[in-house]
Design a protein around this motif. Structure first.
Motif, PDB file in Angstrom:
ATOM      1  N   VAL A  56       0.849  -1.132   0.067  1.00 49.56           N
ATOM      2  CA  VAL A  56      -0.036   0.062  -0.109  1.00 49.56           C
ATOM      3  C   VAL A  56       0.734   1.332   0.075  1.00 49.56           C
ATOM      4  N   TYR A  76      -7.167  10.171   5.490  1.00 43.95           N
ATOM      5  CA  TYR A  76      -8.166   9.222   6.367  1.00 43.95           C
ATOM      6  C   TYR A  76      -9.554   9.255   5.983  1.00 43.95           C
ATOM      7  N   TYR A 109      -2.353   4.345  11.436  1.00 46.89           N
ATOM      8  CA  TYR A 109      -2.228   5.670  10.283  1.00 46.89           C
ATOM      9  C   TYR A 109      -1.734   6.679  10.962  1.00 46.89           C
ATOM     10  N   TYR A 142      -6.599   9.436  -3.121  1.00 48.20           N
ATOM     11  CA  TYR A 142      -6.637   8.205  -2.126  1.00 48.20           C
ATOM     12  C   TYR A 142      -6.892   8.237  -0.876  1.00 48.20           C
ATOM     13  N   VAL A 162      -7.803   6.106   2.844  1.00 48.51           N
ATOM     14  CA  VAL A 162      -7.795   4.527   3.433  1.00 48.51           C
ATOM     15  C   VAL A 162      -8.472   4.541   4.681  1.00 48.51           C
ATOM     16  N   TYR A 186     -10.302  -3.503   5.827  1.00 50.97           N
ATOM     17  CA  TYR A 186      -9.663  -2.326   5.355  1.00 50.97           C
ATOM     18  C   TYR A 186      -9.515  -2.153   3.938  1.00 50.97           C
ATOM     19  N   LEU A 218      -7.833   0.746   0.531  1.00 50.44           N
ATOM     20  CA  LEU A 218      -7.360   1.679  -0.029  1.00 50.44           C
ATOM     21  C   LEU A 218      -8.210   2.377  -1.079  1.00 50.44           C
TER      22      LEU A 218
END
Length: 935
Positions: A598, A613, A632, A709, A711, A767, A769
């Motif tokens: 990732v 996030y 994170y 992006y 996450v 989880y 991405l």
């Protein structure tokens, strides 16, 4: 005149042991940091980690002409790096050596500076060596540097050098010593910033005090005038050295920064923020009891900090309401500190002896001048302690009202001054003990040394023996009382844990409650052991002091007293400091050469996108997914992202937020529900309720800021497309993953740095991405624009559900020549980034119509732009982003962040001038005999 002290014999040996003492300090310091010599290990650092030092935005020497932090939020100004000790070290030795050796070398420099000051104050080599050890090993400084705050340690060292220049009169022109002190104070300000500013006031106070009280034979007016003149000289030369740094600090940390206005309303609003790191009065005991409330928040296990330094003031108000008020919101600190405050039991004990000894009018260990110096440092330590209590006492509010004092955050910084004063008093105590008891001839005592001494001892000495016994007895009694109260303390810690979970919407079940009780019991057991260690050290210290006073170590045995005191000092502080010394295998920590998939994906051309996030403030993460949120926040954004130059929209560290960025974030975030009167609506836990109608603003923010992006928890995809979306189904999953141990571990993960994201292509993967397919590119061309000169109107338009960021850019003022936008038939194309460095970005663009090229980065007046080699105007777009107007055709565009660095060269000249003046002083002093200090 104190003739008793004056008539004491000088030390038995006048040989120069300075080099030996400096080498001893170096050996002691390096023994604590021996792992720095292992190839793959660097010292842990929170405030200046290797990841940050490797970040391109502070790469030297380029950052000397402009430092732009592009990894945090939309970017913000770092001004330019100042040519100081830390940056020169990094420039010449590299980032790895910086992370390995700058901390221990800075501590050694601090000890050497203390040694220099004490020698200049007329103390023996042994006394100065013990004082140097105390300065560099006291946990209050040692733990601070292990947390990563290296520049303040260098600032403390420069302050001691300044004091050394001032305390002794040399056969030099009257202005030379204040000038040298001024240069040292200037470096102190450069390195220490606001801490340096506080210490510069200490130097100014000492300069005035010394002039007024050093020589009572001179009329007061003359003494006062001399003090003012010397203080002005110190200030002028300090300003000459630090002017460039102060100018940069003001530009980056005050001008345009939210909460720095000097009106009463702003100061009142900022008070909670400015005083968050205040010392609770009960934690004053931690100054003399090692790690009484634990060490710091990163220390694992029972030694984890559980005190109140760093607690958000909203918790104070909650407890003051007896739990009837609303619980503090998530993400505000219940507890947080990164350093210890322990000064040292022996250091404080002997400092008290020095203060008491200075009050003796006859037969004192000190000359009249030394007594006055002891009074100065004692009074300054007391006042600084009162101010360090911050919001827990009324004293800090007084100085908070002074101009620009509200821009200095954290009253506990005054503990640095308390520590400095106490270490100086400790050295004066050793100096006084040597003069009264150690330099005296050894006398035989066949019937018992203590008995013979007691029969002739002075009233002061007898009383101090009683004080020693009383302190030891009270320490033992206090230890027993604390042990008897351990149940109440454990209940308190368990309740804090329960409330901390409850504010996140989670009530502890039976198993979790038992785990909380076990952990609280371990924490209190650790604390009780620290009290036991304090009792042992204070008992040994008291016995040593009485033995010295009774003549046990007089004459030729004096060196053994110095050795014994050194063993107690190093043993006590070394044990207290051990938990703060943490080393990382940086190749494993940062996955050098083998980043997890990732991270590797995000590190591919990272300048083209941002990462965030998926549940930003004020939204909260479900408890079942909190492990990744912590990973994170602690490891990815603070460690891995900087190493791989991955920019994140999330704010990692920004204690001084620009006003425009704060305003943008407040408008673009999810709003809270209010009633007809504008009051917040609260849920069952007393927390403000989110207005779900404003959830789309999260997606709008990502779209505007090139945050491609995201996450977070994988099950959120449908909610994102339904509630964050203003473009149908724009979010998609790029890669699902779970959390697992890093492959080289031979044990289960015990901390977040042991955990990594493991790709998992299963429907139940926890989880993911995500990609936001509707975001603007980092650099975009708009042929349609609208001029809106009112900032609030711009924000209202940007947050409107009907606004389409891909079709229109909002400008803060008309374009040169007032060209017409394309209107209903706009072009929207990308510009190509051909070369990227944080402070220098090159692009190519080929608009077919008159267009605005917008970078999805923050505007700053120190950004400049060249279009085809010619200077153009930097535009403010979409409230806080930057752009430039382009005519149709092919263009090469270069954005450059370049603050004015004209004073940079003045700073270099000041450094050279300081070294020349130092050389002149050293040569002159060697050639001429010293001038006697006034008595």
């Amino acid at each position: 005149m104190n003739t008793s002290a004056r008539n004491q014999k000088p030390p038995t040996s006048r040989r120069n042991y300075s080099l030996l003492a400096i080498l001893l300090l170096l050996v002691v310091i390096l023994s604590f940091f021996w792992r720095s010599f292992l190839p793959d290990y660097v010292l842990f650092s929170n405030d200046g980690s290797l990841a940050i030092q490797k970040s391109e935005w502070i790469h030297v020497p380029e950052a000397f002409i402009g430092a732009w932090d592009d990894l945090n939020s939309l970017g913000f100004s770092g001004g330019a790096l100042v040519p100081d000790i830390t940056e020169f070290f990094r420039l010449f030795f590299g980032t790895i050596a910086y992370a390995k050796f700058l901390a221990p070398m800075s501590l050694w420099f601090l000890g050497a500076a203390a040694f220099f000051f004490f020698r200049r104050a007329g103390m023996s080599a042994i006394t100065a060596t013990l004082g140097g050890l105390a300065a560099c090993l006291t946990t209050a400084y040692f733990s601070n540097i292990c947390w990563g705050s290296i520049p303040p340690t260098l600032a403390f060292a420069m302050d001691l050098l300044a004091l050394g220049a001032l305390i002794k009169r040399d056969n030099l022109p009257f202005w030379v010593s204040p000038a040298l002190a001024g240069f040292a104070v200037g470096v102190n300000v450069i390195e220490g910033a606001d801490v340096g500013a506080l210490f510069s006031m200490v130097i100014a106070a000492f300069c005035m005090y010394q002039a007024i009280f050093a020589n009572n034979d001179v009329p007061l007016v003359s003494r006062f005038t001399r003090g003012v003149g010397r203080t002005i000289l110190v200030a002028v030369f300090a300003g000459f050295m630090a002017l460039y740094a102060v100018w940069l600090l003001v530009g980056a940390n005050i001008t345009g920064i939210a909460g720095t206005k000097q009106d009463e309303q702003t100061k009142a609003q900022r008070y909670d923020f400015a005083t968050q790191w205040s010392l609770p009065k009960t934690e004053t005991l931690a100054l003399v009891v090692p790690n009484l409330f634990g060490c710091n928040v990163t220390t694992p296990g029972a030694a984890s900090y559980w005190g109140g330094i760093g607690t958000d003031p909203s918790w104070d108000r909650y407890f003051a309401s007896n739990g009837k008020g609303p619980l503090p919101p998530p993400r505000v600190f219940l507890r947080h500190t990164g350093r210890g405050v322990y000064i040292g039991s022996l250091i404080v004990f002997l400092a008290l002896w020095a203060a008491a000894q200075s009050l003796r009018k006859k037969n004192s260990a000190f000359t009249d001048l030394e007594r006055r110096y002891v009074w100065f440092w004692s009074g300054l330590a007391f006042v600084s302690l009162l101010l360090a209590w911050g919001r827990h006492a009324p004293f800090y509010k007084i100085i908070y009202q002074l101009p620009y004092f509200s821009t200095i955050r954290n009253p506990d910084k005054f503990l640095h001054i308390v520590t400095l004063c106490t270490v100086i008093l400790f050295a004066y105590a050793i100096h006084g003990l040597s003069r009264l008891y150690l330099d005296a001839p050894l006398v035989a005592a066949p019937r018992g040394r203590f008995k013979a001494w007691w029969a002739k001892a002075s009233t002061f000495d007898r009383r101090w023996v009683v004080v020693c016994i009383g302190i030891v007895l009270l320490s033992v009694i206090g230890w027993g009382v604390y042990a008897a109260m351990r149940g109440h303390v454990e209940d308190h810690l368990v309740e804090l844990q329960r409330l901390d979970n409850l504010r996140n919407g989670h009530e502890l079940d039976a198993g979790e409650l038992q785990g909380a009780r076990d952990f609280a019991a371990a924490q209190v057991s650790y604390s009780l052991k620290q009290v036991g260690w304090f009792v042992l050290v204070i008992a040994v210290s008291a016995w040593t002091l009485v033995a010295i006073m009774s003549g046990t170590f007089a004459g030729r045995r004096a060196r053994w007293a110095g050795l014994l005191l050194g063993i107690i000092l190093v043993g006590d502080l070394g044990r207290a400091n051990a938990p703060y010394i943490v080393f990382w295998n940086y190749k494993e920590k940062y996955e050098i050469g083998h980043p997890e998939p990732v991270i590797q994906f995000l590190a591919n051309k990272p300048y083209e996108h941002r990462v965030a996030y998926v549940l930003p403030y004020p939204m909260s993460t479900p408890e079942s997914f909190s492990q990744f949120e912590n990973l994170y926040n602690l490891e990815w954004t603070q460690q891995l992202f900087p190493v791989y130059s991955i920019p994140t929209l999330d704010i990692v560290q920004m204690p001084r937020m620009p006003e425009d960025l704060e305003r943008f974030n407040q408008v673009m975030q999810v709003q809270f529900k209010t009633n007809a009167n504008g009051h917040l609506l609260l849920d069952a836990n007393g927390h403000p309720m989110l207005d779900e109608a404003t959830l789309y603003r999260i997606g709008r923010t990502w779209q505007l800021t090139a945050t491609r992006y995201l996450v977070g928890p994988a099950p959120l995809l449908d909610m994102m497309n339904q509630q964050f979306d203003s473009v149908s189904n724009r979010f998609r999953v790029v890669q699902k993953f779970a959390l697992g141990a890093r492959p080289w571990l031979d044990h289960p993960p015990v901390q977040y740095s042991d955990v990594e994201a493991v790709p998992m292509d299963k429907p139940n993967a926890p989880y993911a991405l995500f990609e936001d397919t509707a975001v603007l590119p980092r650099a975009s061309l708009f042929s349609n624009w609208q001029v809106v000169t009112n900032d609030q109107a711009v924000l209202d338009e940007m947050v409107s559900p009907s606004f389409d960021p891909a079709k229109l850019v909002l400008l803060s003022k008309p374009l040169p020549g007032n060209p017409a936008p394309a209107g209903s038939n706009p072009d929207f194309t990308n510009a190509v980034i051909t070369s990227y460095k944080p402070a220098t970005i090159k692009l190519e663009a080929t608009p077919t119509k008159p267009s605005v090229l917008m970078m999805a980065d923050k505007f700053d007046p120190n950004w400049h732009v060249l279009v085809d080699g010619k200077e153009a105007e930097v535009l403010r777009c979409n409230f806080l982003m930057r752009g430039v107007y382009l005519e149709p055709g092919h263009h090469e565009v270069e954005f450059k962040f370049r603050p004015s660095v004209k004073m940079f060269y003045a700073n270099i000249f000041a450094i050279c001038a300081g070294f020349c003046l130092l050389g002149y002083a050293m040569v002159t002093i060697r050639r001429r005999p010293p001038v006697s200090d006034p008595k």
